[in-house]
Design a protein around this motif. Structure first.
Motif, PDB file in Angstrom:
ATOM      1  N   ALA A  72      40.253  36.372  44.180  1.00 24.97           N
ATOM      2  CA  ALA A  72      39.019  37.171  44.164  1.00 24.97           C
ATOM      3  C   ALA A  72      38.757  37.606  45.600  1.00 24.97           C
ATOM      4  CB  ALA A  72      37.861  36.362  43.610  1.00 24.97           C
ATOM      5  N   VAL A  73      39.131  38.836  45.924  1.00 23.02           N
ATOM      6  CA  VAL A  73      39.044  39.308  47.307  1.00 23.02           C
ATOM      7  C   VAL A  73      37.627  39.691  47.707  1.00 23.02           C
ATOM      8  CG1 VAL A  73      41.451  40.019  47.445  1.00 23.02           C
ATOM      9  CG2 VAL A  73      39.755  41.636  46.595  1.00 23.02           C
ATOM     10  N   SER A  74      36.764  39.957  46.721  1.00 22.28           N
ATOM     11  CA  SER A  74      35.360  40.254  47.004  1.00 22.28           C
ATOM     12  C   SER A  74      34.561  40.048  45.720  1.00 22.28           C
ATOM     13  CB  SER A  74      35.198  41.707  47.506  1.00 22.28           C
ATOM     14  OG  SER A  74      35.406  42.618  46.443  1.00 22.28           O
ATOM     15  N   ASP A  75      33.262  40.346  45.809  1.00 19.70           N
ATOM     16  CA  ASP A  75      32.432  40.260  44.612  1.00 19.70           C
ATOM     17  C   ASP A  75      32.700  41.413  43.648  1.00 19.70           C
ATOM     18  OD1 ASP A  75      31.280  37.957  45.500  1.00 19.70           O
ATOM     19  OD2 ASP A  75      29.454  38.912  46.282  1.00 19.70           O
ATOM     20  N   LYS A  76      33.453  42.405  44.076  1.00 20.75           N
ATOM     21  CA  LYS A  76      33.691  43.598  43.260  1.00 20.75           C
ATOM     22  C   LYS A  76      35.167  43.830  42.937  1.00 20.75           C
ATOM     23  CE  LYS A  76      29.389  44.889  43.225  1.00 20.75           C
ATOM     24  NZ  LYS A  76      28.615  44.864  42.015  1.00 20.75           N
ATOM     25  N   ALA A  77      36.065  42.901  43.284  1.00 21.20           N
ATOM     26  CA  ALA A  77      37.490  43.117  43.008  1.00 21.20           C
ATOM     27  C   ALA A  77      38.251  41.797  42.989  1.00 21.20           C
ATOM     28  CB  ALA A  77      38.098  44.041  44.064  1.00 21.20           C
ATOM     29  N   VAL A  78      39.328  41.802  42.202  1.00 24.85           N
ATOM     30  CA  VAL A  78      40.229  40.662  42.154  1.00 24.85           C
ATOM     31  C   VAL A  78      41.658  41.211  42.204  1.00 24.85           C
ATOM     32  CG1 VAL A  78      40.208  40.557  39.615  1.00 24.85           C
ATOM     33  CG2 VAL A  78      40.817  38.538  40.903  1.00 24.85           C
ATOM     34  N   GLU A  79      42.486  40.594  43.031  1.00 20.82           N
ATOM     35  CA  GLU A  79      43.898  40.984  43.113  1.00 20.82           C
ATOM     36  C   GLU A  79      44.705  40.046  42.225  1.00 20.82           C
ATOM     37  OE1 GLU A  79      45.235  41.031  47.155  1.00 20.82           O
ATOM     38  OE2 GLU A  79      44.285  42.970  47.559  1.00 20.82           O
ATOM     39  N   ILE A  80      45.561  40.650  41.398  1.00 17.70           N
ATOM     40  CA  ILE A  80      46.345  39.877  40.444  1.00 17.70           C
ATOM     41  C   ILE A  80      47.820  40.199  40.653  1.00 17.70           C
ATOM     42  CG2 ILE A  80      46.754  39.419  37.993  1.00 17.70           C
ATOM     43  CD1 ILE A  80      43.869  40.491  37.521  1.00 17.70           C
ATOM     44  N   HIS A  81      48.623  39.152  40.885  1.00 14.11           N
ATOM     45  CA  HIS A  81      50.063  39.317  41.040  1.00 14.11           C
ATOM     46  C   HIS A  81      50.694  39.106  39.665  1.00 14.11           C
ATOM     47  CE1 HIS A  81      54.061  37.705  42.886  1.00 14.11           C
ATOM     48  NE2 HIS A  81      54.231  38.822  42.226  1.00 14.11           N
ATOM     49  N   ASP A 121      57.726  42.922  39.904  1.00 16.77           N
ATOM     50  CA  ASP A 121      56.674  42.111  40.525  1.00 16.77           C
ATOM     51  C   ASP A 121      55.696  43.075  41.164  1.00 16.77           C
ATOM     52  OD1 ASP A 121      57.265  39.436  40.008  1.00 16.77           O
ATOM     53  OD2 ASP A 121      58.794  39.378  41.561  1.00 16.77           O
ATOM     54  N   LYS A 122      54.448  42.998  40.775  1.00 21.28           N
ATOM     55  CA  LYS A 122      53.470  43.951  41.291  1.00 21.28           C
ATOM     56  C   LYS A 122      52.120  43.270  41.429  1.00 21.28           C
ATOM     57  CE  LYS A 122      51.771  48.603  40.514  1.00 21.28           C
ATOM     58  NZ  LYS A 122      51.853  49.809  39.701  1.00 21.28           N
ATOM     59  N   THR A 123      51.428  43.558  42.513  1.00 21.83           N
ATOM     60  CA  THR A 123      50.066  43.091  42.716  1.00 21.83           C
ATOM     61  C   THR A 123      49.139  44.254  42.433  1.00 21.83           C
ATOM     62  OG1 THR A 123      50.771  41.484  44.375  1.00 21.83           O
ATOM     63  CG2 THR A 123      48.441  42.083  44.356  1.00 21.83           C
ATOM     64  N   VAL A 124      48.195  44.057  41.508  1.00 28.14           N
ATOM     65  CA  VAL A 124      47.245  45.104  41.131  1.00 28.14           C
ATOM     66  C   VAL A 124      45.845  44.636  41.479  1.00 28.14           C
ATOM     67  CG1 VAL A 124      48.711  45.998  39.286  1.00 28.14           C
ATOM     68  CG2 VAL A 124      47.036  44.225  38.771  1.00 28.14           C
ATOM     69  N   THR A 125      44.952  45.588  41.692  1.00 26.19           N
ATOM     70  CA  THR A 125      43.565  45.289  42.006  1.00 26.19           C
ATOM     71  C   THR A 125      42.692  45.696  40.823  1.00 26.19           C
ATOM     72  OG1 THR A 125      43.961  45.641  44.365  1.00 26.19           O
ATOM     73  CG2 THR A 125      41.669  45.690  43.621  1.00 26.19           C
ATOM     74  N   LEU A 126      41.993  44.735  40.282  1.00 29.60           N
ATOM     75  CA  LEU A 126      41.089  44.974  39.162  1.00 29.60           C
ATOM     76  C   LEU A 126      39.666  44.977  39.700  1.00 29.60           C
ATOM     77  CD1 LEU A 126      40.615  45.203  36.071  1.00 29.60           C
ATOM     78  CD2 LEU A 126      40.584  42.698  36.006  1.00 29.60           C
ATOM     79  N   ARG A 127      38.976  46.088  39.512  1.00 29.51           N
ATOM     80  CA  ARG A 127      37.589  46.191  39.970  1.00 29.51           C
ATOM     81  C   ARG A 127      36.676  45.441  38.992  1.00 29.51           C
ATOM     82  NH1 ARG A 127      37.565  49.396  44.189  1.00 29.51           N
ATOM     83  NH2 ARG A 127      39.092  51.057  44.356  1.00 29.51           N
ATOM     84  N   THR A 128      35.660  44.786  39.554  1.00 26.87           N
ATOM     85  CA  THR A 128      34.746  43.981  38.742  1.00 26.87           C
ATOM     86  C   THR A 128      33.302  44.343  39.045  1.00 26.87           C
ATOM     87  OG1 THR A 128      34.694  42.200  40.385  1.00 26.87           O
ATOM     88  CG2 THR A 128      36.369  42.056  38.655  1.00 26.87           C
ATOM     89  N   THR A 129      32.399  43.972  38.159  1.00 25.97           N
ATOM     90  CA  THR A 129      30.975  44.233  38.380  1.00 25.97           C
ATOM     91  C   THR A 129      30.303  43.087  39.127  1.00 25.97           C
ATOM     92  OG1 THR A 129      30.465  43.305  36.197  1.00 25.97           O
ATOM     93  CG2 THR A 129      30.764  45.700  36.335  1.00 25.97           C
ATOM     94  N   GLU A 130      30.919  41.913  39.116  1.00 28.47           N
ATOM     95  CA  GLU A 130      30.469  40.766  39.916  1.00 28.47           C
ATOM     96  C   GLU A 130      31.670  39.870  40.183  1.00 28.47           C
ATOM     97  OE1 GLU A 130      28.386  37.510  37.335  1.00 28.47           O
ATOM     98  OE2 GLU A 130      27.677  39.461  36.604  1.00 28.47           O
ATOM     99  N   ARG A 131      31.469  38.784  40.911  1.00 30.76           N
ATOM    100  CA  ARG A 131      32.589  37.933  41.319  1.00 30.76           C
ATOM    101  C   ARG A 131      33.311  37.353  40.097  1.00 30.76           C
ATOM    102  NH1 ARG A 131      34.142  36.945  46.005  1.00 30.76           N
ATOM    103  NH2 ARG A 131      35.507  35.253  46.558  1.00 30.76           N
ATOM    104  N   ALA A 132      34.638  37.527  40.072  1.00 28.88           N
ATOM    105  CA  ALA A 132      35.465  37.030  38.972  1.00 28.88           C
ATOM    106  C   ALA A 132      35.944  35.618  39.285  1.00 28.88           C
ATOM    107  CB  ALA A 132      36.655  37.946  38.765  1.00 28.88           C
ATOM    108  N   THR A 133      35.960  34.782  38.264  1.00 29.51           N
ATOM    109  CA  THR A 133      36.453  33.413  38.432  1.00 29.51           C
ATOM    110  C   THR A 133      37.686  33.134  37.585  1.00 29.51           C
ATOM    111  OG1 THR A 133      34.959  32.607  36.716  1.00 29.51           O
ATOM    112  CG2 THR A 133      34.168  32.511  38.993  1.00 29.51           C
ATOM    113  N   SER A 134      38.002  34.021  36.619  1.00 29.41           N
ATOM    114  CA  SER A 134      39.204  33.785  35.805  1.00 29.41           C
ATOM    115  C   SER A 134      39.731  35.097  35.202  1.00 29.41           C
ATOM    116  CB  SER A 134      38.913  32.782  34.687  1.00 29.41           C
ATOM    117  OG  SER A 134      37.919  33.279  33.832  1.00 29.41           O
ATOM    118  N   PRO A 135      40.749  35.658  35.842  1.00 30.98           N
ATOM    119  CA  PRO A 135      41.393  36.827  35.247  1.00 30.98           C
ATOM    120  C   PRO A 135      42.391  36.386  34.177  1.00 30.98           C
ATOM    121  CG  PRO A 135      42.371  36.362  37.355  1.00 30.98           C
ATOM    122  CD  PRO A 135      41.256  35.378  37.167  1.00 30.98           C
TER     123      PRO A 135
END
Length: 143
Positions: A72-81, A121-135
């Protein structure tokens, strides 16, 4: 009147009236046999349908993916490998979602994988509306 063993045999045969006490035993046996045949046919059909859906869900997908790690790189995004395994010529997408600590879904997105490679193998960024704890990976589909 002739009596044999104390019974009167001179009169008509004593049978219950037809249809008075239910169907005859042979009709019941025929009905049971029909029910068994119908049940066996329906059972085979049900097994066939379940087997077909099972095979299609396991072998029919040309794209499979697995989350290797996430941050969780911020309250608005999570990076997923992601590690994606697919047929080299397959093109499609995977759907990812993220949940907050309370279980509410805070992000969902589709990510395309059109590379001509069997493993990506790819890292993608998923935008969120608040801090994510489990993608989580929802599903992957071919075009």
């Amino acid at each position: 009147m002739t009596a044999v063993s104390g019974r009167d045999t001179s009169g008509p045969a004593t049978r219950p009236p037809e249809g008075r006490y239910g169907t005859s035993l042979t009709a019941d046996q025929r009905a049971d046999r029909k029910l068994k045949v119908v049940g066996a046919v329906l059972g085979v059909l049900l097994l066939g349908v379940v087997g077909w859906f099972g095979y299609d869900s396991l072998a029919g997908s040309k794209i499979n993916a697995e989350i290797i790690k996430w941050d969780a790189v911020s309250d608005k995004a999570v990076e997923i490998h992601l590690e994606v395994r697919k047929d080299a010529d397959a093109k499609g997408y995977c759907t990812l979602r993220a949940q907050a600590e309370n279980g509410a879904e805070v992000g969902r997105g589709d990510f395309r994988f059109d590379q001509n490679s069997g493993r990506v193998d790819k890292t993608v960024t998923l935008r969120t509306t608040e801090r994510a704890t489990s993608p989580s990976l929802v599903s992957c589909h071919t075009d």
